[in-house]
Design a protein around this motif. Structure first.
Motif, short mmCIF file in Angstrom:
data_model
loop_
_atom_site.label_atom_id
_atom_site.label_comp_id
_atom_site.label_asym_id
_atom_site.label_seq_id
_atom_site.Cartn_x
_atom_site.Cartn_y
_atom_site.Cartn_z
N ASN A 1 0.82 -1.20 0.00
CA ASN A 1 0.00 0.00 0.00
C ASN A 1 0.85 1.25 0.00
N VAL A 2 0.45 2.23 -0.80
CA VAL A 2 1.10 3.54 -0.83
C VAL A 2 0.01 4.59 -0.64
N ILE A 3 0.31 5.57 0.20
CA ILE A 3 -0.63 6.64 0.50
C ILE A 3 -0.05 7.96 0.01
N ALA A 4 -0.92 8.78 -0.61
CA ALA A 4 -0.56 10.14 -1.02
C ALA A 4 -1.06 11.08 0.06
N TRP A 5 -0.15 11.85 0.65
CA TRP A 5 -0.46 12.74 1.76
C TRP A 5 -0.35 14.20 1.33
N ASP A 6 -1.31 15.00 1.78
CA ASP A 6 -1.24 16.46 1.71
C ASP A 6 -1.24 16.91 3.15
N GLY A 7 -0.05 17.07 3.72
CA GLY A 7 0.05 17.34 5.15
C GLY A 7 -0.41 16.11 5.92
N ASP A 8 -1.41 16.28 6.78
CA ASP A 8 -1.95 15.15 7.56
C ASP A 8 -3.19 14.54 6.91
N GLU A 9 -3.53 15.01 5.72
CA GLU A 9 -4.74 14.55 5.04
C GLU A 9 -4.38 13.60 3.91
N VAL A 10 -5.14 12.50 3.80
CA VAL A 10 -4.92 11.55 2.72
C VAL A 10 -5.58 12.08 1.45
N ALA A 11 -4.76 12.22 0.39
CA ALA A 11 -5.26 12.66 -0.90
C ALA A 11 -5.61 11.46 -1.78
N PHE B 1 -7.34 4.92 -5.58
CA PHE B 1 -8.40 5.86 -5.26
C PHE B 1 -7.77 7.21 -4.97
N VAL B 2 -8.27 8.24 -5.65
CA VAL B 2 -7.85 9.60 -5.38
C VAL B 2 -9.10 10.36 -4.96
N HIS B 3 -9.06 10.99 -3.79
CA HIS B 3 -10.21 11.74 -3.28
C HIS B 3 -10.61 12.81 -4.28
N GLN B 4 -11.90 13.04 -4.41
CA GLN B 4 -12.42 13.97 -5.43
C GLN B 4 -11.82 15.36 -5.35
N THR B 5 -11.43 15.82 -4.17
CA THR B 5 -10.84 17.17 -4.07
C THR B 5 -9.41 17.22 -4.61
N TYR B 6 -8.85 16.06 -4.94
CA TYR B 6 -7.47 16.00 -5.44
C TYR B 6 -7.37 15.45 -6.85
N GLN B 7 -8.50 15.15 -7.47
CA GLN B 7 -8.46 14.57 -8.81
C GLN B 7 -8.06 15.61 -9.85
N ARG B 8 -7.52 15.10 -10.95
CA ARG B 8 -7.06 15.89 -12.09
C ARG B 8 -5.92 16.84 -11.73
N ALA B 9 -5.12 16.44 -10.76
CA ALA B 9 -3.97 17.26 -10.35
C ALA B 9 -2.65 16.51 -10.54
N ILE C 1 -1.94 13.53 -9.28
CA ILE C 1 -1.63 12.66 -8.14
C ILE C 1 -1.78 11.19 -8.49
N GLY C 2 -2.83 10.84 -9.25
CA GLY C 2 -3.06 9.45 -9.60
C GLY C 2 -1.90 8.83 -10.36
N THR C 3 -1.35 9.58 -11.30
CA THR C 3 -0.22 9.07 -12.08
C THR C 3 0.98 8.80 -11.19
N LYS C 4 1.33 9.76 -10.36
CA LYS C 4 2.48 9.58 -9.46
C LYS C 4 2.23 8.45 -8.47
N LEU C 5 1.00 8.37 -7.96
CA LEU C 5 0.65 7.36 -6.97
C LEU C 5 0.76 5.95 -7.55
N ILE C 6 0.24 5.75 -8.74
CA ILE C 6 0.28 4.41 -9.33
C ILE C 6 1.72 4.02 -9.68
N LYS C 7 2.50 4.96 -10.20
CA LYS C 7 3.90 4.65 -10.52
C LYS C 7 4.68 4.31 -9.25
N SER C 8 4.44 5.05 -8.19
CA SER C 8 5.12 4.79 -6.92
C SER C 8 4.73 3.42 -6.37
N LEU C 9 3.44 3.07 -6.47
CA LEU C 9 2.98 1.77 -6.01
C LEU C 9 3.64 0.65 -6.81
N LEU C 10 3.72 0.81 -8.12
CA LEU C 10 4.36 -0.22 -8.94
C LEU C 10 5.85 -0.35 -8.61
#
Length: 179
Positions: free
Chosen positions: A82-92, A109-117, A119-128
């Motif tokens: 599992n990899v988590i994307a953090w914006d400070g103490d909040e999970v993005a 899963f990328v929270h709706q307030t963080y979509q199209r920024a 984050i998803g691309t970086k998160l999936i690459k980091s997880l892989l």
């Protein structure tokens, strides 16, 4: 043994966590592997509890807190990555690899307030990258065929369509040679 078809070629290397970057909204996002801390679990529950029902796919994430906790208990197990994307103490966002026979199933899963920024691309690459670093050789996922943004994301990372005979596409990627 699965009958799933994987590409012959191995995907390009991906950088594992930890890493940080500025997203398209100029927020500093940190990508970190899940360490099993109570604070991490509670932050994930909070993100999923506020997840927009319109962004749920294939019944996940669940909609009620008790079901979210039960689901997380399964995908945060020792045999999962599992990899988590953090914006400070909040999970993005959150991405997971769950073992399935000789491969791993991916969910992101990328929270709706963080979509199209971005984050998803970086998160999936980091997880892989994290998966490869931990011995994962093959990864698969399913995505609703009309979810063009997700399909495009997976293709840009290197996933290939292996089955398209239903309303979902099955996509696969090879991270390493089979042992």
């Amino acid at each position: 043994m699965s009958t799933r078809i994987y590409p012959d070629s191995i995907a390009s290397p991906f950088d594992p966590p930890p890493q940080s970057f500025s997203d398209r909204e100029e927020r500093t996002i940190e990508l970190r592997g899940y360490d099993g801390l109570d604070e991490e679990l509670e932050a994930l529950v909070e993100m999923y509890d506020s997840f927009d029902p319109a962004d749920r796919a294939q019944g996940i994430p669940p909609g009620r807190e008790d079901r979210i906790r039960e689901w997380l208990e399964n995908i945060l197990g020792e045999d999962c990555h599992n990899v988590i994307a953090w914006d400070g103490d909040e999970v993005a966002g959150h991405a997971t690899l769950v073992p399935d026979g000789d491969a791993y199933e991916l969910a992101i899963f990328v929270h709706q307030t963080y979509q199209r920024a971005g984050i998803g691309t970086k998160l999936i690459k980091s997880l892989l990258g994290y998966g490869r670093e931990n011995g994962v050789e093959k990864v698969w996922l399913t995505v609703e065929r009309w979810n063009r943004a997700a399909v495009g994301l997976y293709q840009s990372v290197g996933f290939e369509t292996s089955d398209s005979e239903s309303f979902e596409l099955e996509m696969t990627i090879r991270l390493a040679e089979s042992a």
